[in-house]
Design a protein around this motif. Structure first.
Motif, PDB file in Angstrom:
ATOM      1  N   ALA A  37       0.826  -1.203   0.000  1.00  0.00           N
ATOM      2  CA  ALA A  37       0.000   0.000   0.000  1.00  0.00           C
ATOM      3  C   ALA A  37       0.865   1.260   0.000  1.00  0.00           C
ATOM      4  O   ALA A  37       0.555   2.245  -0.679  1.00  0.00           O
ATOM      5  CB  ALA A  37      -0.927  -0.005   1.219  1.00  0.00           C
ATOM      6  N   LYS A  38       1.957   1.211   0.741  1.00  0.00           N
ATOM      7  CA  LYS A  38       2.862   2.361   0.780  1.00  0.00           C
ATOM      8  C   LYS A  38       3.444   2.637  -0.603  1.00  0.00           C
ATOM      9  O   LYS A  38       3.567   3.786  -1.028  1.00  0.00           O
ATOM     10  CB  LYS A  38       3.980   2.108   1.795  1.00  0.00           C
ATOM     11  N   GLU A  39       3.805   1.576  -1.327  1.00  0.00           N
ATOM     12  CA  GLU A  39       4.334   1.757  -2.681  1.00  0.00           C
ATOM     13  C   GLU A  39       3.265   2.299  -3.626  1.00  0.00           C
ATOM     14  O   GLU A  39       3.570   3.074  -4.529  1.00  0.00           O
ATOM     15  CB  GLU A  39       4.878   0.432  -3.216  1.00  0.00           C
ATOM     16  N   ARG A  42      -0.739   7.512  -2.569  1.00  0.00           N
ATOM     17  CA  ARG A  42      -1.944   8.211  -2.142  1.00  0.00           C
ATOM     18  C   ARG A  42      -3.202   7.546  -2.718  1.00  0.00           C
ATOM     19  O   ARG A  42      -3.266   7.226  -3.902  1.00  0.00           O
ATOM     20  CB  ARG A  42      -1.861   9.661  -2.626  1.00  0.00           C
ATOM     21  N   GLY A  43      -4.182   7.365  -1.855  1.00  0.00           N
ATOM     22  CA  GLY A  43      -5.438   6.780  -2.294  1.00  0.00           C
ATOM     23  C   GLY A  43      -5.577   5.309  -1.957  1.00  0.00           C
ATOM     24  O   GLY A  43      -6.668   4.750  -2.074  1.00  0.00           O
ATOM     25  N   VAL A  44      -4.459   4.674  -1.552  1.00  0.00           N
ATOM     26  CA  VAL A  44      -4.521   3.258  -1.184  1.00  0.00           C
ATOM     27  C   VAL A  44      -3.850   3.092   0.177  1.00  0.00           C
ATOM     28  O   VAL A  44      -2.628   2.999   0.269  1.00  0.00           O
ATOM     29  CB  VAL A  44      -3.832   2.359  -2.228  1.00  0.00           C
ATOM     30  N   ARG A  67      -5.334   1.979  -9.500  1.00  0.00           N
ATOM     31  CA  ARG A  67      -4.063   2.255  -8.819  1.00  0.00           C
ATOM     32  C   ARG A  67      -3.241   0.980  -8.664  1.00  0.00           C
ATOM     33  O   ARG A  67      -2.014   0.999  -8.778  1.00  0.00           O
ATOM     34  CB  ARG A  67      -4.318   2.905  -7.463  1.00  0.00           C
ATOM     35  N   VAL A  68      -3.913  -0.135  -8.394  1.00  0.00           N
ATOM     36  CA  VAL A  68      -3.206  -1.413  -8.282  1.00  0.00           C
ATOM     37  C   VAL A  68      -2.609  -1.789  -9.636  1.00  0.00           C
ATOM     38  O   VAL A  68      -1.446  -2.234  -9.721  1.00  0.00           O
ATOM     39  CB  VAL A  68      -4.153  -2.522  -7.790  1.00  0.00           C
TER      40      VAL A  68
END
Length: 320
Positions: A37-39, A42-44, A67-68
């Protein structure tokens, strides 16, 4: 609640190719949900990704999926361009490495002040890092132009020598650093020291005097100019036991480094071109750049070794 959602992620939905690809990428990279998630950025958040993986996310699923997918494309592109297999970061014992190690060894054994200066790409930083990685009580600190106060410098020094990075004052940071360096036959190597103003350079001399540790100042040629011309630095100049000026990389070093990456000795034509590159602005950095580009070209042509044609093409691309 977040812990519950993390548990739900272990019961991941299957059959969705993006979810499966995301999980496979996380497994291959040894990434936790939080790290992935950190990689993704923003938004995840960790909770969002956990719910999305388990099919429990009730927000904008399409936005998270996009985003994924972007993250998966980014990771795949990074793999294609990864230079690890090229061996560009593999250590090679060069002549300059031995020169620098001899000077640093003297500084550490004698508690002396030494100065290593020269043009960018002459091999200073690589050799200093290598020395500190392979010796006990040898500490490497790189400073930048952002280090402008005594407190800032001393905090960096304390952190570099293992005395922590949280101190109530510059004096406290100095005390902690000196205590850490004392009686350990230690060495403090300050790289990019040309960024420091005379007052800060003199403070490093004070830390050395108080602790008895060796001190190595490493930087561009402007470092020596600043030391020699500033009255504030006269006490440093008077304590310099060894001064090592470095110029363009030696031809033998260039060819030894290139041979390690190429997996063979460069032919005469290649050798001339590589030496020319290493003698340009950037020195060994310029050499590494052309070898990296040549290796990427070789891989794109399904070769594991760099050929002469790859070097020629890389040179043409860089010159364009």
């Amino acid at each position: 609640m977040e812990a519950y959602n993390l548990c739900l992620a272990s019961e991941a939905r299957s059959g969705d190719p993006i979810v499966d690809a995301c999980r496979a990428e996380m497994d291959a990279g040894g990434l936790s949900i939080a790290a992935a998630a950190k990689e993704m950025g923003r938004g995840v958040s960790t909770a969002t990704l956990s719910r999305w993986l388990s099919g429990q996310y009730d927000g904008d699923v399409a936005a998270v999926t996009a985003r994924v997918e972007r993250w998966l494309r980014t990771r795949e592109e990074a793999r294609r361009r990864d230079l690890t297999a090229a061996g560009l970061d593999r250590h090679v014992d060069l002549g300059v490495t031995e020169e620098v190690a001899a000077v640093l060894s003297h500084a550490q054994a004698a508690g002396d002040v030494v100065l290593i200066h020269g043009r960018s790409g002459s091999g200073k930083t690589w050799a200093v890092r290598r020395y500190c990685q392979t010796r006990s009580a040898a500490h490497h600190l790189t400073v930048t132009g952002a280090v402008v106060t005594l407190s800032g410098l001393l905090t960096r020094v304390a952190d570099a020598v293992g005395a922590g990075n949280r101190h109530p004052s510059g004096l406290a940071a100095e005390t902690a650093a000196v205590e850490r360096l004392q009686d350990r036959r230690a060495l403090l190597c300050v790289d990019e020291a040309h960024h420091l103003r005379p007052q800060l350079l003199d403070e490093l001399r004070c830390v050395r005097d108080l602790s008895g540790a060796g001190l190595a100042l490493i930087g561009g040629d402007e470092l020596w100019t600043a030391l020699a011309s500033s009255p504030r630095c006269h006490q440093i100049v008077g304590r310099i036991g060894v001064r090592l000026p470095l110029s363009a990389p030696a031809k033998a070093d260039v060819l030894d480094l290139a041979a390690t990456i190429l997996g063979r000795d460069p032919d005469p034509g290649e050798a001339r071109g590589l030496i020319e590159y290493a003698h340009r602005a950037g020195g060994l950095h310029a050499l590494r750049r052309i070898l990296a580009r040549a290796w990427i070209l070789a891989r794109s042509r399904r070769r594991d070794r760099i050929a002469a044609a790859d070097l020629t093409a890389a040179a043409e691309e860089i010159a364009a």
